[in-house]
Scaffold this active site. Structure first.
Site, mmCIF file in Angstrom:
data_model
loop_
_atom_site.group_PDB
_atom_site.id
_atom_site.type_symbol
_atom_site.label_atom_id
_atom_site.label_comp_id
_atom_site.label_asym_id
_atom_site.label_seq_id
_atom_site.Cartn_x
_atom_site.Cartn_y
_atom_site.Cartn_z
ATOM 1 N N LYS A 59 8.444 -13.004 -0.284
ATOM 2 C CA LYS A 59 8.173 -14.423 -0.081
ATOM 3 C C LYS A 59 9.361 -15.124 0.555
ATOM 4 C CE LYS A 59 5.758 -16.257 -3.396
ATOM 5 N NZ LYS A 59 5.600 -16.644 -4.811
ATOM 6 N N ARG A 118 9.845 -20.400 -7.758
ATOM 7 C CA ARG A 118 8.897 -19.272 -7.775
ATOM 8 C C ARG A 118 9.667 -17.965 -7.806
ATOM 9 N NH1 ARG A 118 6.052 -22.619 -3.731
ATOM 10 N NH2 ARG A 118 3.882 -22.886 -4.371
ATOM 11 N N GLY A 141 2.859 -10.048 -14.423
ATOM 12 C CA GLY A 141 3.732 -10.067 -15.593
ATOM 13 C C GLY A 141 4.965 -10.913 -15.373
ATOM 14 N N MET A 188 7.137 -14.239 -14.324
ATOM 15 C CA MET A 188 6.914 -15.670 -14.295
ATOM 16 C C MET A 188 6.630 -16.053 -12.851
ATOM 17 S SD MET A 188 9.229 -18.840 -15.271
ATOM 18 C CE MET A 188 9.128 -19.318 -13.562
ATOM 19 N N ARG A 207 2.008 -14.047 4.424
ATOM 20 C CA ARG A 207 2.119 -12.611 4.100
ATOM 21 C C ARG A 207 1.015 -11.866 4.849
ATOM 22 N NH1 ARG A 207 0.075 -13.475 -2.127
ATOM 23 N NH2 ARG A 207 -1.923 -14.407 -1.567
ATOM 24 N N HIS A 265 -19.184 18.077 -11.073
ATOM 25 C CA HIS A 265 -20.090 18.742 -10.123
ATOM 26 C C HIS A 265 -20.862 17.714 -9.308
ATOM 27 C CE1 HIS A 265 -23.999 20.584 -8.986
ATOM 28 N NE2 HIS A 265 -23.205 21.593 -8.646
ATOM 29 N N ARG A 271 -18.658 27.795 -0.097
ATOM 30 C CA ARG A 271 -19.024 28.320 -1.418
ATOM 31 C C ARG A 271 -20.298 29.125 -1.265
ATOM 32 N NH1 ARG A 271 -17.570 22.840 -2.366
ATOM 33 N NH2 ARG A 271 -15.856 22.594 -3.847
ATOM 34 N N ARG A 331 -15.537 31.915 0.511
ATOM 35 C CA ARG A 331 -15.128 32.348 -0.828
ATOM 36 C C ARG A 331 -16.158 33.294 -1.422
ATOM 37 N NH1 ARG A 331 -14.378 27.947 -5.507
ATOM 38 N NH2 ARG A 331 -16.641 27.870 -5.339
ATOM 39 N N GLU A 378 -5.329 28.989 -7.924
ATOM 40 C CA GLU A 378 -5.997 27.980 -8.743
ATOM 41 C C GLU A 378 -5.765 28.161 -10.237
ATOM 42 O OE1 GLU A 378 -10.295 28.136 -8.263
ATOM 43 O OE2 GLU A 378 -10.230 30.252 -7.788
ATOM 44 N N SER A 391 -5.044 29.373 -0.458
ATOM 45 C CA SER A 391 -5.677 28.063 -0.450
ATOM 46 C C SER A 391 -5.600 27.520 -1.874
ATOM 47 C CB SER A 391 -7.130 28.191 -0.008
ATOM 48 O OG SER A 391 -7.732 26.913 -0.024
ATOM 49 N N GLY A 417 -6.629 25.792 -4.908
ATOM 50 C CA GLY A 417 -7.839 25.262 -5.533
ATOM 51 C C GLY A 417 -7.372 24.282 -6.604
ATOM 52 N N THR A 418 -7.085 23.059 -6.171
ATOM 53 C CA THR A 418 -6.420 22.131 -7.086
ATOM 54 C C THR A 418 -7.350 21.585 -8.165
ATOM 55 O OG1 THR A 418 -6.704 20.485 -5.350
ATOM 56 C CG2 THR A 418 -4.510 21.428 -5.622
ATOM 57 N N ASN A 419 -8.666 21.754 -8.011
ATOM 58 C CA ASN A 419 -9.538 21.339 -9.118
ATOM 59 C C ASN A 419 -9.235 22.186 -10.350
ATOM 60 O OD1 ASN A 419 -10.719 19.720 -7.227
ATOM 61 N ND2 ASN A 419 -12.589 20.914 -7.035
ATOM 62 N N ASP A 420 -9.340 23.506 -10.186
ATOM 63 C CA ASP A 420 -9.098 24.382 -11.326
ATOM 64 C C ASP A 420 -7.619 24.414 -11.695
ATOM 65 O OD1 ASP A 420 -11.722 24.826 -11.500
ATOM 66 O OD2 ASP A 420 -11.697 26.959 -11.052
ATOM 67 N N CYS A 478 -8.101 23.391 -0.807
ATOM 68 C CA CYS A 478 -9.542 23.177 -0.694
ATOM 69 C C CYS A 478 -10.094 22.480 -1.924
ATOM 70 C CB CYS A 478 -10.272 24.489 -0.420
ATOM 71 S SG CYS A 478 -10.093 25.682 -1.752
ATOM 72 N N TYR A 489 -2.983 23.253 6.412
ATOM 73 C CA TYR A 489 -4.178 22.432 6.547
ATOM 74 C C TYR A 489 -4.632 21.894 5.198
ATOM 75 C CZ TYR A 489 -6.912 26.360 4.746
ATOM 76 O OH TYR A 489 -7.430 27.351 3.946
#
Lengths: 906, 906
Positions: free
Chosen positions: A31, A101, A110, A112, A351, A473, A595, A651, A778, A797, A799-802, A864, A884
């Site tokens: 500001k 201000r 939070g 002031m 802004r 899923h 898959r 896969r 994974e 690759s 497998g960040t879900n598992d 993936c 990738y």
């Protein structure tokens, strides 16, 4: 570098110390820096000063003490303000009042926020009355100042959570006495009495009189702002958003101007362009004879900014110039506040304006066309998630507003697949297909979905579940299919037998209409009209020509820039030729995850799959696999043809076998008849395949190791298809991926089968195609032993879900029960299934990359998991040096843009 | 250092080059080194030589070539052998024959083992006939030599798996022609004809004549031994047991002696002490007028060694001296082979003898008493698992032999809780208690067990399950209770409804007897008499006095040594006062894991627990928790009193809530009546608590975070009990452990509750006790962020059961479906739920220790997973620098000994 002894930065017509540089932004906050900048470029700003963030840090570290020189510098700046404003701080006849201000680098809850009209006391209030010619306004301002200052600076606050605000108690008492209900009905005399009572209250609560000296008021307010930097809410907010506590906040003190000095005064807020559409039109609203808070309070209805031309032609013209000047300087759409005091325009704040995704794209492109930005700056300005808005079907604006007015919002779930959908409620796949075939729009409603629901999901316009998170899923498949989806809507009680959804007293039956908004998670009763996105119409439906859609052209421009900037490839998770074609239209450079099991559900395939699972021995399984082979070959042939030379990571079979068996009594009966075996046999098999924790059970490569013939069949289908397609002169690049590997040995056992099958097929076909064998990373052990695994793996690759499920020990299917609470408690800053948990999972990924490339420096590594389409995760992947990312087709543009921004940041 | 140009080490009366040093053992293999050592200490050994392992390595690396000088050195040694034996290699009248044996550092399957009587040909066979005065023996030796040499050296082997052994085909043909069935019925003439046919066979199969020149035979055999080092079976074995391929094998060539030269000749095998009991008696057997293979073949029944004194008093006396000499030299019980040729004793081999656990303990203690070992050497010699044999009840030896003879072995499962048990089969806890109350011994048979079965398990003598691995619930609880357990016995078809077990055609009904052996996993039909171990009788039953049990005293001595040597503490996993008392009797130095939920099942507790779970709101839960509080306080009071000042790590509630609810219809009905609520309410709750993967679901600290009042109640119970016990002057050291932590925040939220509860209770009781708050490290993210977590944790305890499940992505409850296959395929060298997977899980533990101690250098770290009682894992924990291991009470002695051995190794 800034002068370490300069603590106060003046801004005004005569002198301006600050500017909107990065360094100044850190010292003065957003500001303060922008106020200074506006002065520099000659915009009319009421004079004032900013006390730096460095003073805040000193103040916090030294228990409320200030560095040497602050007081003198404040005094000096106040003098300058008095000269410029022609008013004097504390002067009973011509009082200068100020606002105080806080101003952190970004606005922060939070802290002031604002104290207005500081400098008022029993004498200056009379001066204000004279200046404005409005007694009541002056006394109302005074009592408001009293109230705010008493609360946040003097700490006159409720003593327990059950107590009411003390000032409010006094106010209510007075209103009761004089017999009015609204604050506005209080007379000047009433307000004077109120101030008197406030004084007693302050005296009683604090043991001291309310400060009458404006300087004392000022230092009290400054200390309160600095002190609020360390209050609990601000502290929690900073921890949540990783804002260093050492940053501190600045304080802005500015001479007050008044928009309520008659009909030649006014106040307003405006955007330099339309923040909804991005169109280059002046956008905003104002009120005549009013103060800023009146615009926000909504007591009077503001007028559209265009009308100001009629009301105040001079000020309007000036404002149009300001608009131009601001954009030229800040090179972005601005959101600003102004006040007109007796025909004189004052700028109070500016802004970068918040905008919709559509607007973000349009503004970025047009700013480049206007020469305000180069393409790299523009591409960095578009939030990647904006693109999803550009692609998503939407509710018709008026229809949605009507639904809200009619209070048809019945529940809220997790926003899982963006866009909006409306349709008849159905509870199973068969019914979804049945209604869909009749041309009805349907919403598939399930407690949770499983692969058996795939055909129903395909047939539906939207998917709504009561359980499961944003990477359940349902969510995963919905996004891959580009379906609108709201999941984990726990308020819904779904009764499959009665075919009803209940929410409180509302009951929705099979066939009744429901509308869901996947962008917000909202669920509405009844129909709401929708509209498809133009980009989809051009790229996918081909129902619209590129030259007929400005939005499409802007989208395409941003994408072109992104592709110029990024170094990571973007692939897609897809397993049907039409999905692949869509993803390619969205810019996918290959398949990162095909898959194969999704193919198992089409047509007669599932019969052969079940036959295989129910077979007693190898011979029986091989017989069933022989039936499956031509289907799989067909599938892969179509995919390779569609890809036309782009790589495809395929896969091997991953899910536990019980997912392919029927579980309901009538389905079991049907399958038993179909396969000519007894119901008991199927029930026994289902029972024997039951697992306590299927996620950690007999799945992934563990299947291929127990049943090598399945891997062999899949490899054969891939290589036969590859050879056939190559024979047509179309290049093919299959990459066969072994899932759930935890040890090198698992991979090498499966790789042996793939390699020997390749050798056989190549011999039979008299042709060789290049291929690679690699693995998912994974489970934690795979990352930890990536050096060993890379001996056999030609690519990784993630497998960040598992990997997230195992590293955090959280089942995403069950996380709904506590993950919401966990986010409320700030245990995980964000849903770890939506954005990579960089601290935990990220460490394992880094170990995996480092160890993998120690063994094989040129190891190709991708991701993936669902995270592959999430901007922060994409940036993280870029930093890790991945080759990738792969994501669902509709996230491909998002990933391309996120990858570009990551590359530009590096 | 050995001379690099010395390839052949002679041993004999005149000269011995080798010895049984570590260096020589590496060069000569165990057999060769010990042969040399026996020569050195003056024992009668037929002369011979060893070709070193270095030659093997050279041979393998150089495609079958030998280093310079080998041939000359062999020739030189042969000359010496001829001098000593008075015979000549290849002499038709007085032929020296030799044996050729492989000799790796340890004996290794897959390697070529032994060729006897090398040097025989058409002329020397006549010399042998003359020497032995036994034509038939000479020709039988010749044809055997021919057969063995033809097979392993010349490669005359079946051409496909379906073919018979070619030599066997010829032999069978001849036997048929002459009309005999047994080899021994063939006459000398028949044998001569057989050799003739063998010659044709070799010529036909190899295109060459069988080598007649003894030197050619010798080099052929040497090359075959070296070549076998790299055959597939040996290769796989080495990989499995981590034996470096570079070690190589040695070849031992030794002059033959004959135990079949008449009644003044013989052969035998003997142990210097009884390998079963460890008693210092001469133990072994022999045959008069026989060769070594006759003892093994079992055609004639050998006589006990004591009778040799009568048959051959001189040789016997000599043998008694040999026994003494061997023990003096090797300082361990020896297992040796000997031959007596015409009253002259020859030693053919000696090695450390294999022994039972009982014998291991006794021998170690007695060797120290005899001054042959110091205590450190002795403690290193007792395999820690031996102690389990010392503690386990056992089948009566004769009864077991009878059961085997009667073919009552019906199935084999996993050895999960050591010992032997016999009892009536029951299928549920209630029936187990019912029969047990009647004084019957019972075996609880379940498909798998859950906490609901606890009371039944307590009542049963043994537990048998069809599902689950060696760290399944059944196995874990069984070991903690010291119950005999066989689990994962997949052949069993258990029908709860019919109350039967079927295995093939055998059906065992409720109430019929079954016997299980938890040390081997064997399951027998019917009863087999058992006997309790003396150590248990002394320490636990107190039915036997220490001075009346030699076994106990030996056990206690080994334990005393172990405690002197070890640096790690050993605690126990226990949650009932009597378990704790037992564990302390076994030397536990505190509780490492008290699972509070196990207490939830006793008596009325479960009613209150269910009431809490079924409550709709906080008030309802708090009401139920109030009922639970006094029970928990009682439990902890008893435990603190029993511990008498030893530390107790108490884990907050861990398992998912649904584990406490009934699942069967009749149980649900019962509970509904009990709590006065509807069946539907319970069913709904059960349904709502259902999880796809409960292992990764709403459990551990996630419960305490969702229901802080549960943690508060447990903390209150602990602190009230602690204050009460401290008031009696008994010191208390509670350590409160928060389970399943993945982020620092989870721990700090729970720690806040514990700390504020402590403050309240201390104020109420007017007394303070010291306590600590720490966490389990049981999910990968906790290990990866151990530096953050250690900010709040005063101790860590590795929960390696869950850490293994998450790191490997394997549910231990479901692993049975593929883990057996995985071990067969050598994917995991050993069951990762039995012994820590050091490569994967171990890496995370190391990260956890390093990061944790970076933040808090004096962080106390232990392990409370089942691995804490497994010797290899204990050694690993010692190397990581853990402060303690904790295991089930009956494993405490094993852990103490393993910790001692680890410390002595370091």
């Amino acid at each position: 570098m800034a002068d370490a002894n300069k603590h106060v930065y003046h801004f005004g017509e005569k002198r301006t110390d600050g500017a909107a540089t990065q360094e100044m932004r850190e010292l003065l906050g957003g500001k303060g820096a922008n106020l200074a900048e506006m002065c520099r470029i000659g915009l009319p700003v009421p004079p004032g000063f900013t006390i730096t963030t460095a003073v805040c840090t000193y103040f916090v570290d030294h228990k409320g003490a200030y560095p040497n020189g602050v007081e003198e510098q404040v005094k000096e700046s106040l003098d300058l303000m008095e000269q410029e404003s022609g008013k004097t701080f504390g002067d009973p006849n011509n009082p200068m009042l100020v606002s105080v201000r806080s101003g952190a680098r970004d606005s922060m809850p939070g802290m002031m926020d604002t104290i207005l009209n500081l400098g008022l006391n029993d004498t200056t209030v009379e001066g204000l009355a004279k200046l404005t010619g409005n007694d009541r306004f002056a006394w109302d301002s005074y009592r408001r100042f009293f109230q705010m200052y008493g609360d946040v600076v003097l700490g006159v606050q409720p003593e327990s959570e059950d107590d009411h605000e003390p000032f409010e108690v006094v106010l209510s008492g007075l209103k009761k006495e004089v017999g009015v209900t609204l604050d506005t009905d209080l007379t000047t005399a009433n307000l004077k009495e109120l101030v008197k009572r406030y004084k007693s209250l302050v005296k009683e609560k604090t043991g001291r009189d309310f400060p009458v000296d404006p300087m004392e008021q000022l230092w009290g307010a400054v200390a309160a702002v600095f002190g609020s930097w360390n209050n609990e809410r601000a502290f929690i907010y900073r921890r949540k958003y990783n804002i260093p506590h050492s940053w501190g906040t600045a304080v802005n003190v500015q001479s007050m101007v008044f928009g309520n000095m008659g009909n030649d005064s006014g106040t307003g807020v405006a955007f330099t362009r339309d923040p909804a559409s991005g169109e280059k039109v002046f956008y905003g609203e104002y009120l005549i004879n009013a103060q800023g808070e009146d615009v926000v309070a909504g007591v009077r209805t503001p007028k559209p900014i265009a009308e100001l031309e009629k009301d105040m032609p001079v000020a309007f013209k000036e404002l149009m110039d300001v608009r131009e000047t601001l954009e030229q300087r800040f090179r972005d759409m601005q959101d600003f506040e102004f006040t007109i005091e007796r025909n004189k325009l004052y700028m109070l704040q500016t802004r970068n304006g918040k905008r919709t995704g559509l607007a973000a794209v349009r503004i970025a492109v047009e700013l480049v066309e206007e020469g305000l930005l180069d393409w790299k700056q523009a591409v960095a300005k578009v939030p990647p998630d904006s693109l999803e808005h550009v692609l998503a079907p939407i509710f018709n604006f008026n229809a949605l507003a009507q639904a809200e007015t009619d209070k048809r919002l019945i529940a809220k779930g997790l926003p899982a697949g963006p866009g909006a959908a409306t349709g008849k409620v159905v509870f199973n796949a068969a019914r979804a297909e049945e209604l869909s075939r009749k041309g009805e729009r349907v919403l598939l409603v399930r407690i949770e979905t499983s692969p058996e629901d795939l055909r129903g999901m395909l047939a539906a316009d939207g998917i709504l579940t009561a359980r499961g998170g944003v990477s359940s899923h349902a969510a995963l498949v919905a996004r891959q299919m580009g379906k609108v989806c709201v999941c984990g809507c726990q308020e819904l009680v779904i009764d499959y037998e009665k075919r009803t959804i209940s929410v409180g007293d509302t009951v929705i039956k099979d066939g009744e209409y429901l509308s869901i908004e996947g962008t917000t998670g909202r669920v509405f009763a009844g129909q709401i009209e929708t509209a498809p996105s133009e980009v989809i119409q051009v790229l996918v439906d081909k129902s619209l020509k590129a030259e007929d859609s400005a939005i499409y052209r802007q989208f395409a421009t941003v994408m072109e820039w992104a592709d110029k900037a990024r170094t990571m490839n973007v692939r897609t998770n897809a397993d049907q030729p039409d999905q692949v074609a869509n993803a390619m239209a969205f810019g996918a450079e290959g398949i990162g995850l095909c898959r194969t099991e999704h193919m198992f559900f089409g047509g007669d395939r599932i019969v052969a799959v079940r036959e295989m699972i129910l077979a007693d021995d190898l011979t029986g399984r091989e017989k069933a696999l022989e039936k499956l082979l031509p289907y799989q070959r067909e599938d892969f042939t179509a995919i390779f043809e569609t890809l036309n030379g782009l790589p495809a990571t395929i896969r091997a079979l991953d899910p536990p076998l019980h997912e392919f068996l029927p579980h309901q009594a009538h389905e079991i009966k049907e399958v038993a008849d179909q396969l000519g075996i007894s119901v008991e046999e199927i029930e026994e098999k289902v029972e024997s395949l039951h697992e306590a924790n299927p996620m950690l059970g007999h799945r992934g490569c563990r299947l291929g190791i127990a049943y090598p013939e399945v891997t062999a069949m899949q490899a054969r289908a891939i290589f036969e298809a590859a050879c056939d397609v190559a024979a047509k002169g179309i290049p093919v690049h299959p990459e066969i991926m072994i899932p759930l590997v935890g040890t090198r040995k698992e991979l090498s056992l499966q790789k042996d089968i793939v390699d020997s099958t390749a050798k056989q097929v190549f011999a039979e076909k008299g042709r060789t195609v290049e291929y690679q064998v690699g693995t998912m990373i994974e489970i934690p052990r795979a990352a930890l032993t990536a050096d060993e695994i890379a001996e056999d793996a030609e690519f990784f690759s993630f497998g960040t879900n598992d990997l997230t499920q195992t590293t955090l020990g959280i089942s995403r299917d069950d996380a709904g029960k506590f993950l919401t609470l966990y986010q409320e408690l700030d245990i995980y800053g964000q849903d770890p299934f939506a954005s990579i948990d960089q601290t935990g999972v990220g460490q394992l990924m880094e170990i995996g990359v480092t160890k993998g490339r120690t063994t094989r420096p040129d190891l190709k590594i991708g991701i993936c998991g669902e995270h592959g389409g999430e901007p922060k995760s994409v940036e993280f992947c870029h930093r890790l040096g991945l080759n990738y990312v792969s994501c669902s087709p509709f996230r491909v543009p998002v990933a391309r843009l996120a990858a570009a921004q990551a590359a530009l940041k590096g």
